[in-house]
Write an enzyme that holds these catalytic residues in place. Structure first.
Site, short mmCIF file in Angstrom:
data_model
loop_
_atom_site.label_atom_id
_atom_site.label_comp_id
_atom_site.label_asym_id
_atom_site.label_seq_id
_atom_site.Cartn_x
_atom_site.Cartn_y
_atom_site.Cartn_z
N LYS A 93 -27.71 -59.24 -30.52
CA LYS A 93 -26.90 -60.30 -31.11
C LYS A 93 -27.31 -61.66 -30.54
O LYS A 93 -27.46 -62.63 -31.26
CB LYS A 93 -25.42 -60.01 -30.83
CG LYS A 93 -24.54 -60.66 -31.83
CD LYS A 93 -23.33 -59.88 -32.20
CE LYS A 93 -22.78 -60.44 -33.50
NZ LYS A 93 -21.57 -59.81 -33.89
N LYS A 140 -34.16 -47.64 -38.83
CA LYS A 140 -33.03 -46.76 -38.52
C LYS A 140 -31.92 -46.99 -39.55
O LYS A 140 -31.62 -48.14 -39.88
CB LYS A 140 -32.48 -47.08 -37.11
CG LYS A 140 -31.39 -46.13 -36.67
CD LYS A 140 -30.70 -46.60 -35.41
CE LYS A 140 -29.56 -47.53 -35.71
NZ LYS A 140 -28.65 -47.78 -34.60
N LYS A 155 -25.42 -49.44 -40.90
CA LYS A 155 -24.64 -50.33 -41.77
C LYS A 155 -25.14 -51.76 -41.65
O LYS A 155 -25.19 -52.50 -42.62
CB LYS A 155 -23.16 -50.29 -41.36
CG LYS A 155 -22.41 -49.14 -41.97
CD LYS A 155 -21.10 -48.90 -41.22
CE LYS A 155 -20.88 -47.43 -41.03
NZ LYS A 155 -20.39 -47.02 -39.74
P1 TYM Z 1 -21.36 -45.24 -34.29
O1 TYM Z 1 -20.03 -45.25 -34.91
O2 TYM Z 1 -22.27 -46.41 -34.53
O3 TYM Z 1 -22.17 -43.96 -34.75
C1 TYM Z 1 -21.58 -42.67 -34.73
C2 TYM Z 1 -22.64 -41.65 -34.39
O4 TYM Z 1 -23.68 -41.65 -35.35
C3 TYM Z 1 -24.94 -41.75 -34.71
N1 TYM Z 1 -25.88 -42.47 -35.58
C4 TYM Z 1 -27.13 -42.06 -35.84
N2 TYM Z 1 -27.81 -40.98 -35.43
C5 TYM Z 1 -29.07 -40.82 -35.90
N3 TYM Z 1 -29.66 -41.69 -36.77
C6 TYM Z 1 -29.01 -42.79 -37.21
N4 TYM Z 1 -29.59 -43.63 -38.06
C7 TYM Z 1 -27.68 -43.02 -36.74
N5 TYM Z 1 -26.76 -43.99 -36.95
C8 TYM Z 1 -25.66 -43.64 -36.24
C9 TYM Z 1 -24.66 -42.54 -33.44
O5 TYM Z 1 -25.65 -42.35 -32.47
C10 TYM Z 1 -23.32 -41.96 -33.04
O6 TYM Z 1 -23.48 -40.77 -32.31
N6 TYM Z 1 -20.36 -46.54 -29.60
C11 TYM Z 1 -20.33 -45.43 -30.53
C12 TYM Z 1 -18.95 -44.84 -30.74
C13 TYM Z 1 -18.30 -44.39 -29.46
C14 TYM Z 1 -18.65 -43.23 -28.71
C15 TYM Z 1 -17.72 -43.21 -27.61
C16 TYM Z 1 -19.62 -42.25 -28.83
C17 TYM Z 1 -17.26 -44.98 -28.86
N7 TYM Z 1 -16.89 -44.29 -27.73
C18 TYM Z 1 -17.78 -42.19 -26.68
C19 TYM Z 1 -19.67 -41.22 -27.88
C20 TYM Z 1 -18.76 -41.20 -26.80
C21 TYM Z 1 -20.83 -45.93 -31.87
O7 TYM Z 1 -20.79 -47.09 -32.13
O8 TYM Z 1 -21.24 -44.96 -32.72
#
Ligand code: TYM
Length: 326
Positions: free
Chosen positions: A112, A191, A194
């Site tokens: 960012k 990748k 969104k």
């Molecule tokens: P988030 O909401 O961005 O994504 C949720 C999960 O999807 C996986 N992911 C992907 N995996 C492979 N290829 C992709 N293109 C792809 N896009 C998304 C992410 O790696 C994730 O596992 N910070 C986290 C949410 C969170 C969390 C936690 C996760 C909050 N607290 C505690 C684990 C433990 C997040 O933004 O994920």
């Protein structure tokens, strides 16, 4: 094994979310040795979603989607992050001992800033809220995509520092990342995310999936030319839905040449529609019963709070933070 993961309700789930994380949630819940906790990270989503109705709707949709995709409330504790306030208390105990440098190295914030965009303190401290999410349940294994590995490392660093300062308090978790789905590509080959606008959503209707598949970016090599499947993102997407045999067949077709990418795109759209059809049906049933879904989340929150309270108390006692007898 205690398993935990979170997912943001910042829009509808895409294929990256499903193959990178949700599919592993379901697999890990099937093992009776595992105790699994999955939550909807609405506090994290607040760093990007700034509309009340939208955040509420996305949160409920996320719960319905997870249930439709196979999270089983009889085997998994499913809840909403903000229903466990203990996590925010733990967040501060961790933040108080977090070196600035550790957070300055984190990718979301760095990106960012690199784009010259203003970043909120929420985005900067985001990895520590995530650390609190994980540590609050003594989680050992965290199924995630590759982009979250750094956050699990931060969690380990902070937990180790706390343990070093105040004595053994936290369990050190590790990331569970499936190599073949660690980084699902989007329609432009970057990748799937969104923020890049390159997603295909799990619950898109088949016509929309097809339209998006046809927009997958490919090179302009002629039909007759043999092509290398390795490193080709259309092939990678197809592989996610295909059996090993189908994958091999397509790889051979690539190497032989004499086909157009449009054929592969159509086959991918067809496979994806079939793959998610049962979940789409379950989703319709669940969407008609929002009260049932809310009850599942309330039950999950009650279980999650009991565990988080225990860990928070342990951490407060360790750090010497005063607690009146309750
Ligand atoms: P988030 O909401 O961005 O994504 C949720 C999960 O999807 C996986 N992911 C992907 N995996 C492979 N290829 C992709 N293109 C792809 N896009 C998304 C992410 O790696 C994730 O596992 N910070 C986290 C949410 C969170 C969390 C936690 C996760 C909050 N607290 C505690 C684990 C433990 C997040 O933004 O994920």
């Amino acid at each position: 094994m205690r398993v935990l993961s979170g997912i943001q309700p910042s829009g509808r789930f895409h294929w990256g979310n499903y193959f990178g994380a949700i599919r592993q949630y379901i697999q890990l819940q099937e093992d009776p040795q595992n105790e699994v906790f999955y939550f909807i990270a609405n506090l994290h989503a607040l760093t990007s979603v700034r509309n009340r109705e939208q955040l509420e709707q996305y949160t409920l949709d996320a719960a319905i989607d997870l249930l439709a995709l196979g999270v089983d409330p009889d085997r998994a504790v499913l809840f909403v992050q903000s229903d466990v306030p203990e996590v925010c208390q733990l967040f501060w105990l961790l933040l108080a001992i977090t070196p600035m440098g550790l957070l300055e190295r984190c990718v979301a914030y760095k990106e960012k800033r690199a784009q010259g965009l203003p970043a909120d303190a929420g985005l900067f401290t985001y990895p520590i809220l995530q650390a609190a999410d994980i540590l609050a349940y003594d989680a050992e294994l965290v199924p995630v995509g590759e982009d979250q590995k750094q956050h699990i490392e931060v969690t380990r660093d902070v937990a180790a520092k706390f343990n070093h300062l105040f004595g053994e308090t936290f369990v050190l978790p590790r990331a569970y990342v499936l190599p073949e789905a660690a980084k699902v590509p989007g329609i432009d080959g970057q990748k799937m995310s969104k923020s890049y606008g390159n997603t295909i959503e799990v619950f898109d209707d088949p016509a929309t999936v097809r339209k998006k598949c046809m927009r997958i970016v490919t090179d302009s090599r002629p039909i007759e030319e043999p092509k290398d499947p390795e490193g080709d993102h259309l092939f990678q997407l197809y592989s996610l839905f295909a059996t090993p045999q189908e994958r091999e067949e397509l790889a051979a077709t690539y190497r032989r040449g004499g086909f157009g990418y449009a054929e592969v795109k159509r086959a991918l759209a067809q496979k994806a529609a079939e793959f998610f059809a049962p979940a789409r049906e379950r989703r319709q049933e669940l969407a008609a019963q929002p009260q049932r879904v809310r009850q599942i989340l309330a039950d999950g929150a009650a279980t999650a709070r009991r565990k988080a309270h225990e860990v928070l108390t342990r951490a407060q006692v360790a750090a010497g933070v005063f607690r009146s007898p309750s």
